[in-house]
Write an enzyme that holds these catalytic residues in place. Structure first.
Site, PDB file in Angstrom:
ATOM      1  N   PHE A   8       0.746  -0.954   0.336  1.00  0.00           N
ATOM      2  CA  PHE A   8       0.112   0.629   0.026  1.00  0.00           C
ATOM      3  C   PHE A   8       0.655   1.150  -0.014  1.00  0.00           C
ATOM      4  O   PHE A   8       1.674   1.842   1.367  1.00  0.00           O
ATOM      5  CB  PHE A   8      -0.974  -0.195   1.634  1.00  0.00           C
ATOM      6  CG  PHE A   8      -1.661   1.197   1.161  1.00  0.00           C
ATOM      7  CD1 PHE A   8      -2.882   1.309   0.226  1.00  0.00           C
ATOM      8  CD2 PHE A   8      -1.807   2.248   2.359  1.00  0.00           C
ATOM      9  CE1 PHE A   8      -3.843   2.621   0.404  1.00  0.00           C
ATOM     10  CE2 PHE A   8      -2.282   3.651   2.328  1.00  0.00           C
ATOM     11  CZ  PHE A   8      -3.778   3.330   1.171  1.00  0.00           C
ATOM     12  N   GLY A   9       0.749   1.891  -1.155  1.00  0.00           N
ATOM     13  CA  GLY A   9       1.362   3.134  -1.443  1.00  0.00           C
ATOM     14  C   GLY A   9       0.352   4.531  -1.053  1.00  0.00           C
ATOM     15  O   GLY A   9      -0.578   4.786  -1.760  1.00  0.00           O
ATOM     16  N   TYR A  10       0.900   5.292   0.091  1.00  0.00           N
ATOM     17  CA  TYR A  10       0.080   6.766   0.463  1.00  0.00           C
ATOM     18  C   TYR A  10       1.089   7.787   0.324  1.00  0.00           C
ATOM     19  O   TYR A  10      -0.070   8.827   0.389  1.00  0.00           O
ATOM     20  CB  TYR A  10      -0.146   6.750   1.899  1.00  0.00           C
ATOM     21  CG  TYR A  10       1.078   6.015   2.825  1.00  0.00           C
ATOM     22  CD1 TYR A  10       1.033   7.296   3.289  1.00  0.00           C
ATOM     23  CD2 TYR A  10       1.338   5.144   3.427  1.00  0.00           C
ATOM     24  CE1 TYR A  10       2.530   6.651   4.090  1.00  0.00           C
ATOM     25  CE2 TYR A  10       2.027   5.189   4.050  1.00  0.00           C
ATOM     26  CZ  TYR A  10       2.509   5.825   4.604  1.00  0.00           C
ATOM     27  OH  TYR A  10       3.805   5.471   5.141  1.00  0.00           O
ATOM     28  N   GLY A  11       2.115   7.934   0.245  1.00  0.00           N
ATOM     29  CA  GLY A  11       2.872   9.233  -0.589  1.00  0.00           C
ATOM     30  C   GLY A  11       3.832   9.054  -1.584  1.00  0.00           C
ATOM     31  O   GLY A  11       3.759   8.286  -2.394  1.00  0.00           O
ATOM     32  N   SER A  12       5.127   9.001  -1.060  1.00  0.00           N
ATOM     33  CA  SER A  12       6.563   8.240  -2.160  1.00  0.00           C
ATOM     34  C   SER A  12       6.157   7.602  -2.814  1.00  0.00           C
ATOM     35  O   SER A  12       6.633   7.678  -4.092  1.00  0.00           O
ATOM     36  CB  SER A  12       7.450   9.134  -1.485  1.00  0.00           C
ATOM     37  OG  SER A  12       8.161   8.003  -0.847  1.00  0.00           O
ATOM     38  N   GLU A  87      12.283   2.678   3.855  1.00  0.00           N
ATOM     39  CA  GLU A  87      11.768   2.181   4.443  1.00  0.00           C
ATOM     40  C   GLU A  87      12.103   2.024   6.270  1.00  0.00           C
ATOM     41  O   GLU A  87      11.262   3.190   7.572  1.00  0.00           O
ATOM     42  CB  GLU A  87       9.816   1.252   4.427  1.00  0.00           C
ATOM     43  CG  GLU A  87       9.818   1.909   3.004  1.00  0.00           C
ATOM     44  CD  GLU A  87       8.889   3.588   2.824  1.00  0.00           C
ATOM     45  OE1 GLU A  87       9.249   4.137   3.787  1.00  0.00           O
ATOM     46  OE2 GLU A  87       8.914   3.996   1.419  1.00  0.00           O
TER      47      GLU A  87
END
Length: 175
Positions: A8-12, A87
């Site tokens: 799940f990507g929510y930023g970069s 991360e």
């Protein structure tokens, strides 16, 4: 690793996943929101002059819309290694598998959420966030470019985030 790996990507990760992607789906994660609540001392700031990066911060009734990425088959182990290097560089993020919803149904996705007990966790008001983001630079570049790229890519995907839009406009005014 033989199971399908979703991230799940929510930023970069939305605009720079850094791993081979087989499929992308707009996805929503309930109980968490996208927030500039993590001081960045590596990628978008330094120890002396921290920047801010996005994190998933737990909040009752909240939700975050982003992108679920299906990792290309056979690339799962390499992707996990690369994501952990990127991360978990300072242990401010926790790696969790969380349920997300998509138009084609629910799935479990790997997500990086903030550790609220970590020293890099912070809560700044929007103006303080804008001031920090406008001036910070780290190993992966200027903090403001990270904000602007994330806001632009969310807009391209039709994902509304009024707080991010406000920050992007305010940082433009400051710079």
């Amino acid at each position: 690793m033989q199971d399908t790996l979703w991230v799940f990507g929510y930023g970069s990760l939305i605009w720079d996943p850094g791993f081979p992607v087989a499929e992308r789906r707009i996805a929503t994660l309930k109980g968490w929101h996208r927030s500039f609540c993590m001081r960045s001392i590596h990628h978008r700031g330094t120890v002396e002059k921290p920047g801010l990066v996005l994190a998933l911060d737990r909040a009752e009734g909240a939700s975050c819309t982003g992108v679920a990425f299906r990792v290309a088959p056979g690339e799962e182990a390499a992707t996990l290694y690369a994501l952990r290097e990127r991360e978990l560089v300072s242990s401010a993020y926790l790696e969790m598998t969380l349920p997300v919803t998509t138009k084609t149904g629910p799935l479990d996705a790997l997500a990086y959420v903030i550790d609220p007990d970590h020293v890099q966790y912070c809560h700044l008001d929007r103006e303080e966030q804008a001031q920090v983001i406008a001036r910070a630079t780290g190993g992966r570049g200027r903090n403001r470019d990270y904000l602007w790229s994330t806001a632009a890519h969310l807009a391209e995907l039709g994902i509304r985030d009024p707080e991010l839009d406000w920050l992007a406009d305010r940082v433009r005014a400051l710079t």
